[in-house]
Write a protein that holds these residues in place. Sequence first.
Motif, mmCIF file in Angstrom:
data_model
loop_
_atom_site.group_PDB
_atom_site.id
_atom_site.type_symbol
_atom_site.label_atom_id
_atom_site.label_comp_id
_atom_site.label_asym_id
_atom_site.label_seq_id
_atom_site.Cartn_x
_atom_site.Cartn_y
_atom_site.Cartn_z
ATOM 1 N N GLY A 74 0.809 -1.216 0.000
ATOM 2 C CA GLY A 74 0.000 0.000 0.000
ATOM 3 C C GLY A 74 0.840 1.264 0.000
ATOM 4 N N TYR A 125 -11.511 -1.133 -2.018
ATOM 5 C CA TYR A 125 -10.958 -1.637 -0.759
ATOM 6 C C TYR A 125 -11.188 -3.131 -0.533
ATOM 7 N N SER A 129 -7.830 -5.140 0.050
ATOM 8 C CA SER A 129 -7.553 -5.715 1.372
ATOM 9 C C SER A 129 -7.122 -7.177 1.292
ATOM 10 N N LEU A 133 -2.928 -4.796 0.011
ATOM 11 C CA LEU A 133 -2.796 -4.449 1.419
ATOM 12 C C LEU A 133 -2.363 -5.619 2.298
ATOM 13 N N ASN A 137 3.286 -6.926 4.826
ATOM 14 C CA ASN A 137 2.626 -6.476 6.055
ATOM 15 C C ASN A 137 3.518 -6.816 7.248
#
Length: 174
Positions: A74, A125, A129, A133, A137
Amino acid sequence: MMLVYGLITGILFGFLLQRSHVIRYDVQLGALLLKDMTIMKFMLSHIVTAMIGVYVLYDFQLVELSLKPTILGGVVIGGLIFGVGWALLGYCPGTSLGALGEGRLDAVWGIAGMLVGAGLYAEAYPYLSKTVLTWGNYGKITIPQVLGVSHWVVIFCMTVFVVLLFRWFEKKGL
């Protein structure tokens, strides 16, 4: 009361943006061409000030930190979109609002772009996600946590770095 503090902070930040001339197109262009470091100096001085202020409040337990997870997918894609928008328009989000406040109607394009981008992000989104995203992470981490040192060590090093960088900019006439 929090809204009042936010309003006062926003007005003060806008005033400083205007007084430092960072909302001027020629200064924005100079930053993009790496010929004028006014914006870099403005932002770095605000970052160091905010670091000190936030951690003084944190150490006195007057605030709690609410960290967002570090997600490289992201950050990289968002940074590229931000950079392309800034290069095309000549304003970043904060400076486009300041420029509109000065009466520059071309800033409306930047504000419209932010609103359209926010809408597209909201619609995308659910897909993002599950894909972008999740790439890289690292969770809710901070630089002091990664280095295993006090946040004041990082703040001190950042402050010294910024002061030395500013001196170098001045020697180069930037």
